[in-house]
Design an enzyme around this catalytic site. Structure first.
Site, PDB file in Angstrom:
ATOM      1  N   ASP A 141       0.862  -1.182   0.000  1.00 50.00           N
ATOM      2  CA  ASP A 141       0.000   0.000   0.000  1.00 50.00           C
ATOM      3  C   ASP A 141       0.897   1.230   0.000  1.00 50.00           C
ATOM      4  OD1 ASP A 141      -1.680  -2.171   0.715  1.00 50.00           O
ATOM      5  OD2 ASP A 141      -3.059  -0.827   1.773  1.00 50.00           O
ATOM      6  N   LYS A 204      -6.995   2.995  -3.427  1.00 45.42           N
ATOM      7  CA  LYS A 204      -7.342   3.072  -2.002  1.00 45.42           C
ATOM      8  C   LYS A 204      -7.599   4.528  -1.639  1.00 45.42           C
ATOM      9  CE  LYS A 204      -5.113   2.215   2.505  1.00 45.42           C
ATOM     10  NZ  LYS A 204      -3.917   1.618   3.160  1.00 45.42           N
ATOM     11  N   LYS A 240     -10.208  -0.186  -2.458  1.00 47.34           N
ATOM     12  CA  LYS A 240     -10.060  -0.306  -1.004  1.00 47.34           C
ATOM     13  C   LYS A 240     -10.474   0.993  -0.344  1.00 47.34           C
ATOM     14  CE  LYS A 240      -6.711  -1.100   2.732  1.00 47.34           C
ATOM     15  NZ  LYS A 240      -5.356  -1.581   3.092  1.00 47.34           N
TER      16      LYS A 240
END
Length: 290
Positions: A141, A204, A240
């Site tokens: 991430d 995300k 996400k």
């Protein structure tokens, strides 16, 4: 600023013209039409399996992360009727600890690349990513360089993301837009397209550190970008949501948006995640109340 590179050309292929009022109206309709049908035990269980169970504290230690992982290991014995979380998400220096402690089929995710600010040398971001993967990370991430994006230095921003993607050596790359800092719908959409163009496997929303976290508006715009990109390229990117998602109600709302915009296929751990720690316990309580 270079206004004629391939990245600005890519943005032209994905125009976004919805007003704030139109976005709000669309979200309200999706939630009104779909929330009740998704507010079920079956969906709670599905959402639980999409959680990236997260510990990202300055006070994290090897012992604490080991204990955190052992709770995930024990989950299936305590709750044999439920699927486990999708991943354990930690800082890069704990990837090896999680790998050594983990005994169940759960992914290891690491925040990498100067998280949460992304303010460090590209070489450091690339090395940190490669070291994370070498130590056992299945997923990375990383945050876009917001300064470069806001200065419209798209080429430099995207080339850095591409290099980080290469350093993943096959690990899944989740690109964090930090939507609370981007603020406008246009910025969120542009950052989504550029991140996808640079090889993001997931988009995300947020780091949950220092800026407003996830919002339905950001989720809507990002899911729309993922859909448009898939329709043009055939590449399926996941979504996400993270940053302040702790209630069952909020989780169901995000699930509803994903299901309506992207389809049922996206409603699984391979293409949908929620980054959280508190939500897991709240979902379990809601499931056990049945």
């Amino acid at each position: 600023m270079n206004t004629t590179n391939k990245y600005t050309d890519a943005l032209k292929k994905y125009p976004f013209a919805l007003s704030a009022d139109q976005i709000t109206e669309s979200i309200n309709k999706i939630i009104a039409d779909g929330f009740n049908g998704n507010n079920t035990q079956e969906v709670y269980r599905k959402i639980y399996s999409c959680i990236d169970l997260t510990t990202l504290n300055s006070t994290d230690s090897r012992e604490e992360v080991w204990k955190f992982t052992e709770k995930v290991n024990a989950f299936e014995d305590i709750n044999p009727e439920l699927e486990n979380v999708a991943s354990i998400c930690v800082y890069p220096n704990f990837a090896k600890t999680v790998k050594e402690a983990l005994t169940v089929d759960v992914k290891i995710a690491c925040v990498s690349g100067g998280f949460p600010s992304s303010q460090t040398f590209s070489e450091v971001k690339i090395a940190e990513t490669a070291l994370s993967v070498a130590d056992g990370a299945d997923e990375i991430d990383t945050v876009i360089n917001l300064g470069l994006f806001l200065d419209e230095e798209y080429e430099e921003m995207c080339e850095e993301l591409t290099e980080i993607k290469d350093a993943c050596h096959g690990a899944t790359l989740k690109v964090i837009l930090e939507t609370g800092a981007l603020k406008s719908a246009e910025n969120i959409h542009k950052a989504s397209v550029l991140s996808l163009y640079s090889g993001a496997d997931f988009l995300k929303t947020s780091t949950g550190k220092g800026y407003p976290g996830a919002s339905p508006e950001a989720a809507y715009i990002m899911c729309k970008a993922i859909k448009s990109y898939y329709e043009k390229t055939g590449n399926k990117a996941g979504f996400k949501v993270s940053g302040g998602v702790s209630s069952v109600e909020d989780a169901v709302k995000y699930y509803t948006l994903v299901k309506e915009i992207l389809g049922e296929e996206w409603c699984s751990p391979t293409l949908f995640r929620i980054g959280t720690s508190r939500l897991a316990e709240n979902l379990l309580n809601a499931i056990k109340e049945d």
